[in-house]
Structure formats: structure tokens, C-alpha cells
Design a protein around this motif. Structure first.
Motif, PDB file in Angstrom:
ATOM      1  N   LEU A  70      -2.373   2.287 -10.407  1.00  0.00           N
ATOM      2  CA  LEU A  70      -1.142   1.532 -10.625  1.00  0.00           C
ATOM      3  C   LEU A  70      -0.082   2.382 -11.320  1.00  0.00           C
ATOM      4  O   LEU A  70      -0.382   3.088 -12.282  1.00  0.00           O
ATOM      5  CB  LEU A  70      -1.434   0.283 -11.462  1.00  0.00           C
ATOM      6  CG  LEU A  70      -2.343  -0.759 -10.813  1.00  0.00           C
ATOM      7  CD1 LEU A  70      -2.628  -1.895 -11.788  1.00  0.00           C
ATOM      8  CD2 LEU A  70      -1.715  -1.303  -9.538  1.00  0.00           C
ATOM      9  N   PRO A  71       1.179   2.314 -10.876  1.00  0.00           N
ATOM     10  CA  PRO A  71       2.251   3.111 -11.496  1.00  0.00           C
ATOM     11  C   PRO A  71       2.766   2.474 -12.777  1.00  0.00           C
ATOM     12  O   PRO A  71       2.755   1.253 -12.939  1.00  0.00           O
ATOM     13  CB  PRO A  71       3.333   3.112 -10.415  1.00  0.00           C
ATOM     14  CG  PRO A  71       3.126   1.832  -9.676  1.00  0.00           C
ATOM     15  CD  PRO A  71       1.640   1.584  -9.684  1.00  0.00           C
ATOM     16  N   GLY A  91      -9.236  16.866  -6.574  1.00  0.00           N
ATOM     17  CA  GLY A  91      -8.113  16.180  -7.194  1.00  0.00           C
ATOM     18  C   GLY A  91      -6.985  15.955  -6.204  1.00  0.00           C
ATOM     19  O   GLY A  91      -7.071  16.333  -5.030  1.00  0.00           O
ATOM     20  N   PRO A  92      -5.888  15.338  -6.621  1.00  0.00           N
ATOM     21  CA  PRO A  92      -4.747  15.115  -5.730  1.00  0.00           C
ATOM     22  C   PRO A  92      -4.163  16.434  -5.247  1.00  0.00           C
ATOM     23  O   PRO A  92      -4.050  17.390  -6.010  1.00  0.00           O
ATOM     24  CB  PRO A  92      -3.750  14.352  -6.610  1.00  0.00           C
ATOM     25  CG  PRO A  92      -4.577  13.754  -7.699  1.00  0.00           C
ATOM     26  CD  PRO A  92      -5.685  14.727  -7.950  1.00  0.00           C
ATOM     27  N   PHE A  93      -3.758  16.477  -3.979  1.00  0.00           N
ATOM     28  CA  PHE A  93      -3.278  17.737  -3.420  1.00  0.00           C
ATOM     29  C   PHE A  93      -2.014  18.230  -4.100  1.00  0.00           C
ATOM     30  O   PHE A  93      -1.819  19.450  -4.247  1.00  0.00           O
ATOM     31  CB  PHE A  93      -3.032  17.588  -1.912  1.00  0.00           C
ATOM     32  CG  PHE A  93      -2.474  18.841  -1.298  1.00  0.00           C
ATOM     33  CD1 PHE A  93      -3.257  19.978  -1.184  1.00  0.00           C
ATOM     34  CD2 PHE A  93      -1.161  18.895  -0.859  1.00  0.00           C
ATOM     35  CE1 PHE A  93      -2.747  21.149  -0.646  1.00  0.00           C
ATOM     36  CE2 PHE A  93      -0.644  20.057  -0.317  1.00  0.00           C
ATOM     37  CZ  PHE A  93      -1.435  21.183  -0.200  1.00  0.00           C
ATOM     38  N   LEU A  94      -1.140  17.334  -4.508  1.00  0.00           N
ATOM     39  CA  LEU A  94       0.108  17.771  -5.138  1.00  0.00           C
ATOM     40  C   LEU A  94      -0.142  18.446  -6.483  1.00  0.00           C
ATOM     41  O   LEU A  94       0.750  19.098  -7.021  1.00  0.00           O
ATOM     42  CB  LEU A  94       1.061  16.582  -5.309  1.00  0.00           C
ATOM     43  CG  LEU A  94       1.527  15.909  -4.011  1.00  0.00           C
ATOM     44  CD1 LEU A  94       2.481  14.773  -4.318  1.00  0.00           C
ATOM     45  CD2 LEU A  94       2.178  16.915  -3.065  1.00  0.00           C
ATOM     46  N   ARG A 127       4.889   5.583  -5.192  1.00  0.00           N
ATOM     47  CA  ARG A 127       5.016   5.592  -6.644  1.00  0.00           C
ATOM     48  C   ARG A 127       4.176   6.697  -7.283  1.00  0.00           C
ATOM     49  O   ARG A 127       4.589   7.326  -8.255  1.00  0.00           O
ATOM     50  CB  ARG A 127       4.593   4.249  -7.222  1.00  0.00           C
ATOM     51  CG  ARG A 127       5.491   3.074  -6.871  1.00  0.00           C
ATOM     52  CD  ARG A 127       6.780   3.054  -7.689  1.00  0.00           C
ATOM     53  NE  ARG A 127       7.840   3.894  -7.148  1.00  0.00           N
ATOM     54  CZ  ARG A 127       9.011   4.086  -7.735  1.00  0.00           C
ATOM     55  NH1 ARG A 127       9.274   3.518  -8.891  1.00  0.00           N
ATOM     56  NH2 ARG A 127       9.919   4.867  -7.190  1.00  0.00           N
ATOM     57  N   LYS A 128       2.966   6.951  -6.742  1.00  0.00           N
ATOM     58  CA  LYS A 128       2.096   7.956  -7.348  1.00  0.00           C
ATOM     59  C   LYS A 128       2.606   9.373  -7.137  1.00  0.00           C
ATOM     60  O   LYS A 128       2.177  10.301  -7.825  1.00  0.00           O
ATOM     61  CB  LYS A 128       0.669   7.835  -6.812  1.00  0.00           C
ATOM     62  CG  LYS A 128      -0.021   6.518  -7.150  1.00  0.00           C
ATOM     63  CD  LYS A 128       0.092   6.148  -8.622  1.00  0.00           C
ATOM     64  CE  LYS A 128      -0.751   6.988  -9.546  1.00  0.00           C
ATOM     65  NZ  LYS A 128      -0.723   6.509 -10.948  1.00  0.00           N
ATOM     66  N   VAL A 129       3.544   9.560  -6.213  1.00  0.00           N
ATOM     67  CA  VAL A 129       4.186  10.873  -6.084  1.00  0.00           C
ATOM     68  C   VAL A 129       4.994  11.179  -7.337  1.00  0.00           C
ATOM     69  O   VAL A 129       5.075  12.324  -7.788  1.00  0.00           O
ATOM     70  CB  VAL A 129       5.097  10.905  -4.831  1.00  0.00           C
ATOM     71  CG1 VAL A 129       5.911  12.187  -4.787  1.00  0.00           C
ATOM     72  CG2 VAL A 129       4.255  10.771  -3.569  1.00  0.00           C
ATOM     73  N   ASN A 150       0.826  -1.206   0.000  1.00  0.00           N
ATOM     74  CA  ASN A 150       0.000   0.000   0.000  1.00  0.00           C
ATOM     75  C   ASN A 150       0.859   1.255   0.000  1.00  0.00           C
ATOM     76  O   ASN A 150       0.576   2.227  -0.715  1.00  0.00           O
ATOM     77  CB  ASN A 150      -0.931   0.014   1.216  1.00  0.00           C
ATOM     78  CG  ASN A 150      -1.875  -1.170   1.216  1.00  0.00           C
ATOM     79  OD1 ASN A 150      -2.238  -1.684   0.166  1.00  0.00           O
ATOM     80  ND2 ASN A 150      -2.270  -1.617   2.401  1.00  0.00           N
ATOM     81  N   ARG A 151       1.923   1.247   0.800  1.00  0.00           N
ATOM     82  CA  ARG A 151       2.806   2.415   0.824  1.00  0.00           C
ATOM     83  C   ARG A 151       3.604   2.526  -0.468  1.00  0.00           C
ATOM     84  O   ARG A 151       3.997   3.623  -0.868  1.00  0.00           O
ATOM     85  CB  ARG A 151       3.712   2.360   2.058  1.00  0.00           C
ATOM     86  CG  ARG A 151       2.986   2.785   3.326  1.00  0.00           C
ATOM     87  CD  ARG A 151       3.959   2.916   4.500  1.00  0.00           C
ATOM     88  NE  ARG A 151       4.404   1.614   4.953  1.00  0.00           N
ATOM     89  CZ  ARG A 151       3.747   0.861   5.825  1.00  0.00           C
ATOM     90  NH1 ARG A 151       2.609   1.276   6.314  1.00  0.00           N
ATOM     91  NH2 ARG A 151       4.214  -0.301   6.219  1.00  0.00           N
TER      92      ARG A 151
END
Length: 656
Positions: free
Chosen positions: A208-209, A494-497, A197-199, A191-192
Motif C-alpha cells: 500500500l502507498p 527485489g524490485p527491478f527499479l 503508486r509503488k513507482v 490494481n494499476r
């Protein structure tokens, strides 16, 4: 949307609603029972809007039975609480509100102060006064208007395929760890890995990356290496310590004999392992502390040599999993494109986006959604069960109601709720797949702050937005989450980044992945440096100091640090990541680690939301463990397994 400038607007007191949605005494027309007039568009009727008449103002107004909102002007479907037309600029000026280039343009509502939308919290009461969300809080987060996102719209068929392939990928990881290193995969490490990976990932799949640099994941590599040659555990008794020491010496010796080690490494490890075994045979009067000291010495002597011989093998595990994931992403993407083509879904024209500041609004998808298959819904007591092709997902009835409300607030392409059930099924399935199939696995990734803490953050520091949440665990209706394709219909920004606010007050309780938290700090500092408008982030992270994590160190030394404090372990609590399906008595659990609360603010944010001693005291008072019945000490592990975690491994196995 309620205006904060009620003194400049004539308010019809006949429109004050009771908590049950009925008009109070003196209302000439009951908004909750009045019939929509013929000229009201059918889409607005489906969204809950009715046209009513105000005797006091002698003119019509529009009332929403779902949200208790009242507007003098006809609402714009799906947009009355986000981006609105320029006609509101003239209305701002007309009632005396200054409009500047940084003023978000929002409509003024004639609703009376204190008239709270009644069904935003209906069905969520745990005890009198206790709710798990407040969807009435309006956002103060301001962003630049942005174009729709290019994610492929969700579909149950594709979500089912993604779930099957992700399960296979987990199985591959388990087999590789066992076959190559003789160990079980570290708990939650997959999970981590997904989080880390998504970062970096630039691939097309939301889960999935497939396009990462470097290919070898530092997170997965670190966690697998830490369990070699055996997984260490925190022990309570002397005999357990003696047994653990013997197992480590035996495993280290066996590993160095079976691998391609240098003569010096082989000599050092074998000598230390045999010396330890001889000491164990001779000395039967040693204490628990003696055994643990001996284990620490043995790890220091043998650890570097064991790691050197395992390095290539563990890197091979990381590389293999990544390449399998990339292949699965290619299959899913091709199948998804084919499905959209069969449904005649084509690329739309480029959206016309103005360069202006607006209050944040849910992420929109550029591609229209294809026709959705049937998803069956039935209720088993207080559980909503949704089934597609034999695959069932479940959610508590109150959280199902919450999703309905979020969908009404956020979805603009489905006024008749024809796609609602399929989108709920995709949403819940996505999070189930991300969590994993183990008992309580992954729920720590979605642990949330207690309700009293959110209330204090909103009241004392103007917080209206969560940087890391989901439609299932959010407290506010405005939040960032991992999956824009499934979550945007339910309020996600959406994603915060990828989210860049110009102003606002934010809460951040990120999943406890070191790489994600480090990227989060980088993003915070860029936003704070760039904006001159009030901007504030209140961050909650685990107090990991042995060793100190890069993210915590960077925040504690940041130029934007205004205040920090710690809440000790076992003296505060979190809401379970499985709150949408767990029992009420399992809703909260004690934190097994300390939590650091950090305030990062620019100058304007500090001036507006300064962490004064009085405000801090209110926040700490809200953070104390209440007298509710607590469940297990953590969502992802039992009491006994928590005690089985070694101090040096603590942050890799507890994700709460």
C-alpha cells in the motif's frame, strides 16, 4: 555450481547421475544413497548435502541430493551458488581462469556436463518435454555486493491485517466511484493504481502507498475520467451502436445539468445531445458505421466540457483513496513493530559489505524473522491447501514443489524448514490481495511468456534473468519481483527499479502500467550508460500506438536500440498469471494485442548477444501459437467482454 571450464578440472565420471537421481553404472559409491559422515554439520545434512568418496580422484566430495550438485570443497550453506569466500580466487588462478576486478567469484564444481538436476522440474510436465520453469539455469547477472534490506520480516498475522485493510480500501474505491460519478470502478484500475503508486512511493509498506508525490494518481485519474459519463464498449451490431449513442447523449446532458458548469459548456453539451437524440428519432436506416461516426463526433464536442465539470470530483476520489491508504499503512506498521518487539526482535549490527562484483543473489533482510505461528497444510488431490486462522490459500502441488526448491536455493536462515509454510502462506496471500477478489481479476499482471520463448531467449541470447516476475510465475530461479520481504526467501532479487546489474542478459515483460513501463525505460538507459561490461535487455511490451505510449516511443528512439520486431495480435500467446492454481487447459491464452519485442544493448552486450537474423528467426519460431488447447482469450476478461471494449479504451481495460 557447474563450471563452464570443465577442460581444466578433473571430472569423476562415476558421479554422473541419471534423471532419477541414482548413480550410473561404474559409480563406486552412490551419492543418492550414501550416508552423511558424522563431521558434516547438521544444517548441511538438512539442506540435502552428503559427504561421498571418489575412487577415481581418491578423495572426498560433497553431493546434494536435492540439486544434484557436487563440490570438491565443503559447501557454505545458502551461499554456494551466490557469494562465496575468497579461497575460490586462488582456485580460479590454480586452474588457469583469469581473475579480474569484474570477474564474479563463483566456485568450480566437479559435476559432469550434461548431468541435469533431476528434481528441479519434477512434477511440472504438461505433456512430454513441456515444463513451466528451469531452475538449473545459472545466472550471468553481475551486481555489486549489497547490504541486507531494511524491510520488516513477513508474518502471517500482519499479512492477514494487510489483506483485510486492502479489501476495505477496494470497497471504499468502489463506493466513491458509484456515489460521486455513478459508475463502476474501471476494471483493474485499482490494481494499476497500486503499480503506479509503488513507482513513486517511499513509504514502509510493500503493497500500500503512503508517501507519494504527487498525491493524485495519474493512472487512477485517467482511467476514471475515461469512463465518464458512461463506459464505452466495443460493439458488433447496429442496434448496439444505436443504443450506445443514445446512452452517451443522455448521460452527457444529465451530467452537465447536475454539475456546476459554465453557461457556454452547458449550451454546447445540451445542444449536441438534443441534436443527436432528434437524429436518432428521425433516422432509422442508419448503419452501424453511421452510429459510430456520430458517437465519435459527439464525444469530441461534449467530452472536454464533461471532463471539466468532473475534474474536481475525480481528483477528490484519487485524493481520498490515497489518504485512506496512508492511514492503513500507519496502522500496519505500528502493529508490525509491536509484534517484533513482543518477539524480542531488535535491530542487528550493520552488515560488513565488500565493494566487489558478484553474481546476483536473493535479497536478504536485515532483521531476523520472529517465531512463526502454525500454518496447517493438507492436500486435496493435486492442490496444496495452507490454512492460517481460517484463511486458506491454495497452490497446485507442482508449484508447491517449485516453491520448496526455490526456498532451498535461496533461504539461509531456516535450514530445517520450520518457517517454510508460514512464508509460503504470506507469499500467496500477498499476491491474492494484490490481484483482487474478482473472477480472474489481476491475473494479467502476472502473465508470462511461453516456455519455448524462454528456452530460445536462453539459448540464443544468453538470457538467465527475469526483470518482472514472482516466485509463482518465474521461469528462472533468478528474477526481480514486487515484494522483497515475502519473495526474497524464494529467490527474488527485489524490485527491478532498485536492482542495478553491471552485466548480464535480461528478459523484461513488465505489468502493463504506463507509469511503470516509463520508469523501467529510464532505469534501462541509466544502467546501459553506466556499464562497459556486456549488458542486454530484451523487452516485451504491448503495441499500444493509438495513442503511442511514452515508454514505447522512448525505446524506439533510444540510442541503445539494436533491433525491434512485432508479433501480431491473436498470433501468439501468454502463460496465465494464475498458472499456479489454474487447470492445465487454462495455462495459455491468446494475446488480444500485438506485442513489440525490443532489444536494448550497450556496445559490449551487442557484441556478445547480437540479434542476428538467425537468432531472431529462432525466437519468432518459438513465439508462434502452438497446438495446445487454449483457454479464454485473456486472463482478466471473457471473449464477450473483450469485444465490449472500445478501441480508444483498449489499453486501460486489458492487462495481459
Amino acid at each position: 555450481m557447474t563450471s563452464e571450464n570443465h577442460t581444466t578440472v578433473k571430472v569423476d565420471t562415476s558421479m554422473v547421475m541419471s534423471p532419477t537421481g541414482s548413480a550410473t553404472q561404474g559409480s563406486p559409491v552412490s551419492p543418492s544413497t550414501s550416508k552423511p559422515m558424522p563431521e558434516l554439520p547438521d544444517e548441511l545434512v538438512q539442506a540435502g548435502w552428503s559427504k561421498c568418496w571418489s575412487k577415481r580422484e581418491n578423495r572426498p566430495y560433497w553431493f546434494n541430493r536435492f540439486t544434484n550438485q557436487s563440490l570438491w570443497e565443503m559447501p557454505v550453506l545458502g551461499q554456494h551458488d551466490v557469494i562465496v569466500s575468497e579461497k575460490w580466487v586462488s582456485l580460479f588462478i590454480e586452474v588457469g581462469i583469469p581473475v579480474t576486478p569484474t570477474t564474479p567469484i563463483v566456485p568450480i564444481s566437479p559435476i559432469t556436463p550434461g548431468a541435469k538436476p533431476w528434481n528441479s522440474t519434477t512434477g511440472t510436465e504438461d505433456k512430454p518435454g513441456q515444463i513451466y520453469w528451469d531452475l538449473d539455469v545459472q545466472t550471468n547477472a553481475v551486481i555489486r555486493e549489497r547490504p541486507p534490506a531494511n524491510h520488516l520480516p513477513p508474518h502471517p498475522e500482519m499479512e492477514l491485517q494487510r489483506a483485510q485493510l486492502t479489501t476495505k480500501l477496494r470497497q471504499h474505491y468502489h463506493e466513491l466511484c458509484y456515489q460521486r460519478e455513478g459508475i463502476e470502478p474501471p476494471r483493474e484500475s485499482f490494481n494499476r493504481w497500486l503499480l503506479e503508486r509503488k513507482v513513486l512511493d517511499k513509504g514502509p509498506d510493500p503493497l500500500l502507498p503512503s508517501e507519494c508525490d504527487p498525491i493524485i494518481s495519474p493512472s487512477m485519474f485517467r482511467e476514471v475520467m475515461n469512463d465518464i459519463p458512461i463506459r464505452l464498449s466495443r460493439i458488433k451490431y447496429k442496434e448496439e451502436a444505436r443504443k450506445l449513442l443514445f446512452k452517451y447523449a443522455e448521460a452527457a446532458k444529465k451530467m452537465i445539468d447536475s454539475r456546476n458548469a459554465t453557461p457556454d459548456s452547458r449550451k454546447v453539451v445540451k445542444w449536441n445531445a438534443e441534436d443527436t437524440m432528434n437524429w436518432l428519432r428521425r433516422d432509422h436506416s442508419a448503419s452501424k458505421e453511421d452510429y459510430m461516426d456520430r458517437l465519435d463526433h459527439l464525444r469530441k464536442q461534449c467530452g472536454p466540457h464533461v471532463a471539466a465539470v468532473a475534474k474536481d470530483s475525480v481528483e477528490g476520489i484519487c485524493t481520498k483513496i490515497y489518504h485512506i491508504s496512508a492511514e492503513y499503512v500507519r496502522r500496519i506498521h505500528q502493529a508490525h513493530q509491536a509484534l517484533l518487539k513482543d518477539c524480542n526482535v531488535s535491530d542487528p549490527e550493520a552488515a560488513d559489505v565488500q565493494d566487489r562484483l558478484v553474481y546476483c543473489y536473493p535479497i536478504r533482510l536485515a532483521l531476523p524473522s520472529p517465531a512463526q505461528p502454525r500454518v496447517e497444510l493438507h492436500f486435496e488431490n493435486d492442490i496444496a491447501c495452507l490454512r492460517y486462522k481460517g484463511e486458506m490459500v491454495k497452490v497446485n502441488r507442482s508449484y508447491f514443489t517449485k516453491l520448496e526448491l526455490l526456498y532451498r536455493y535461496s533461504s539461509i536462515d531456516d535450514p530445517r524448514f520450520e518457517k517454510f509454510l508460514s512464508r509460503v502462506w504470506c507469499l500467496i496471500k500477498r499476491y491474492l490481495v494484490m490481484f483482487g477478489a474478482g473472477v480472474n481479476e489481476g491475473t494479467g499482471l502476472q502473465g508470462a511468456l511461453p516456455v519455448p520463448v524462454f528456452e530460445a531467449l536462453n539459448k540464443q541470447f544468453g538470457v538467465t534473468f527475469e526483470c518482472f516476475a514472482s516466485p509463482l510465475n518465474s521461469y528462472f530461479k533468478q528474477f526481480c519481483s514486487a515484494f522483497p520481504d515475502t519473495d526474497g526467501f524464494f529467490g527474488s532479487r527485489g524490485p527491478f527499479l532498485n536492482f542495478s546489474p553491471a552485466s548480464g542478459s535480461f528478459e523484461a515483460n513488465p505489468p502493463f502500467s504506463e507509469e511503470l513501463m516509463d520508469a523501467m525505460v529510464t532505469h534501462f538507459e541509466k544502467l546501459l550508460e553506466k556499464s562497459s561490461e556486456p549488458l542486454s535487455f530484451i523487452i516485451f511490451v504491448p503495441e499500444w500506438r493509438d495513442p503511442l505510449t511514452p515508454a514505447l516511443h522512448r525505446m524506439e528512439t533510444s540510442a541503445f536500440l539494436r533491433h525491434q520486431m512485432s508479433v501480431p495480435a491473436f498470433e501468439h500467446e501468454y502463460r496465465s498469471g494464475s498458472q499456479h492454481i489454474c487447470k492445465k487447459e487454462e495455462m495459455y491464452y491468446k494475446a488480444v494485442h500485438g506485442t513489440v519485442i525490443i532489444f536494448l544493448q550497450n556496445a559490449a552486450g551487442f557484441a556478445k548477444w547480437e540479434p542476428t537474423p538467425e537468432r531472431i528467426q529462432e525466437l519468432l519460431a518459438a513465439y508462434q501459437v502452438s497446438r495446445r488447447a487454449l483457454g479464454s482469450p485473456g486472463p482478466s476478461t471473457s471473449s464477450s467482454s473483450i469485444l465490449a471494449l472500445s478501441k480508444s479504451m483498449h489499453r486501460f481495460h486489458i492487462c495481459v
